[in-house]
Design a protein around this motif. Structure first.
Motif, PDB file in Angstrom:
ATOM      1  N   CYS A  11       0.829  -1.209   0.000  1.00  0.00           N
ATOM      2  CA  CYS A  11       0.000   0.000   0.000  1.00  0.00           C
ATOM      3  C   CYS A  11       0.861   1.256   0.000  1.00  0.00           C
ATOM      4  O   CYS A  11       0.771   2.084   0.922  1.00  0.00           O
ATOM      5  CB  CYS A  11      -0.935  -0.007   1.195  1.00  0.00           C
ATOM      6  SG  CYS A  11      -2.013  -1.436   1.228  1.00  0.00           S
ATOM      7  N   CYS A  14      -1.098   4.706   0.100  1.00  0.00           N
ATOM      8  CA  CYS A  14      -1.560   5.134   1.423  1.00  0.00           C
ATOM      9  C   CYS A  14      -0.408   5.681   2.254  1.00  0.00           C
ATOM     10  O   CYS A  14      -0.579   6.648   3.008  1.00  0.00           O
ATOM     11  CB  CYS A  14      -2.229   3.971   2.157  1.00  0.00           C
ATOM     12  SG  CYS A  14      -3.788   3.458   1.434  1.00  0.00           S
ATOM     13  N   TRP A  61      -2.545   2.036   5.559  1.00  0.00           N
ATOM     14  CA  TRP A  61      -1.261   1.480   5.144  1.00  0.00           C
ATOM     15  C   TRP A  61      -0.882   0.287   6.021  1.00  0.00           C
ATOM     16  O   TRP A  61      -0.471  -0.753   5.528  1.00  0.00           O
ATOM     17  CB  TRP A  61      -0.170   2.562   5.212  1.00  0.00           C
ATOM     18  CG  TRP A  61       1.190   2.037   4.908  1.00  0.00           C
ATOM     19  CD1 TRP A  61       1.664   1.654   3.686  1.00  0.00           C
ATOM     20  CD2 TRP A  61       2.243   1.803   5.842  1.00  0.00           C
ATOM     21  NE1 TRP A  61       2.950   1.205   3.805  1.00  0.00           N
ATOM     22  CE2 TRP A  61       3.334   1.285   5.125  1.00  0.00           C
ATOM     23  CE3 TRP A  61       2.366   1.984   7.211  1.00  0.00           C
ATOM     24  CZ2 TRP A  61       4.530   0.951   5.733  1.00  0.00           C
ATOM     25  CZ3 TRP A  61       3.561   1.657   7.816  1.00  0.00           C
ATOM     26  CH2 TRP A  61       4.620   1.142   7.083  1.00  0.00           C
ATOM     27  N   GLY A  64      -3.320  -2.703   5.503  1.00  0.00           N
ATOM     28  CA  GLY A  64      -3.148  -3.289   4.174  1.00  0.00           C
ATOM     29  C   GLY A  64      -1.912  -4.136   4.053  1.00  0.00           C
ATOM     30  O   GLY A  64      -1.802  -4.959   3.140  1.00  0.00           O
TER      31      GLY A  64
END
Length: 165
Positions: A11, A14, A61, A64
Motif C-alpha cells: 500500500c 496510502c 497502510w 493493508g
C-alpha cells in the motif's frame, strides 16, 4: 513462492498520502504558531486537524500490509482443509453433524408453521399463560387529552374568584 513485500509494502499510495498529510499539517500548524497573522488560531486548528486526518492513511497502510498465512485463515473464513485424518476428520464430522441438526430444526419450524406456542388454539391459550409460556397478544391502549378544569363553584362569570365579588 514470493519472498514477501519489500520497502513500503503493498500500500505505497496510502503511505505517501499519510506522509503528505503529515507534512502539510505540520507546515500549516507551524505557520499558525510562528507567523504573525490575525488568523493564526485558524491555522493552528487546521494544521492539527490535517495531522489527525493523516492517521486514517496510516491505519490503511498498516492494515493493508498485515499478512495472514492461509493456514490460519482457513478457520476464520470457512475454507475446507485439504487432506483428512486426525483432528481434521473429527472437525469435519462435527461440522456436518451440526449442519444436519440445525437444518432439521429449521425445517421442522417451516413444516409446522412456527413454534408450538404460536399454533395453540383458544382453549389452550389460558393454559399456556398460566404455565408461563407467554403467548403474544395484542394490547389496545386508548389515549385522550384531558384538560384541567377549574373549580366552577369558586369562579364567577368573568373568571374572577368568588372571594373578590
Amino acid at each position: 513462492m514470493e519472498a514477501g513485500p519489500r520497502g513500503l509494502g503493498r500500500c505505497a499510495v496510502c503511505f505517501w498520502l499519510a506522509v503528505a498529510f503529515d507534512s502539510l499539517g505540520l507546515v500549516v500548524l507551524l505557520l499558525g504558531v510562528f507567523v504573525n497573522v490575525f488568523f493564526y488560531d485558524l491555522l493552528i486548528y487546521a494544521g492539527a486537524i490535517v495531522i489527525f486526518l493523516s492517521l486514517i492513511w496510516w491505519v490503511f497502510w498498516y492494515s493493508g500490509n498485515i499478512e495472514v498465512p492461509p493456514a490460519e485463515l482457513e478457520d476464520d473464513v470457512g475454507l475446507l482443509k485439504k487432506g483428512g485424518g486426525g483432528l481434521r476428520g473429527i472437525g469435519g464430522a462435527v461440522r456436518r453433524l451440526s449442519s444436519r441438526v440445525s437444518g432439521s430444526i429449521r425445517n421442522s419450524f417451516r413444516r409446522n408453521g412456527g413454534p408450538a406456542s404460536a399454533r395453540e388454539g383458544p382453549s389452550q391459550g389460558s393454559r399456556s399463560e398460566a404455565s408461563g409460556a407467554g403467548q403474544q397478544q395484542q394490547v389496545v391502549v386508548s389515549m385522550a387529552t384531558i384538560t384541567p378544569q377549574g373549580d366552577t363553584s369558586r369562579t364567577g362569570a368573568g373568571g374572577d374568584t368568588a372571594a373578590r365579588t
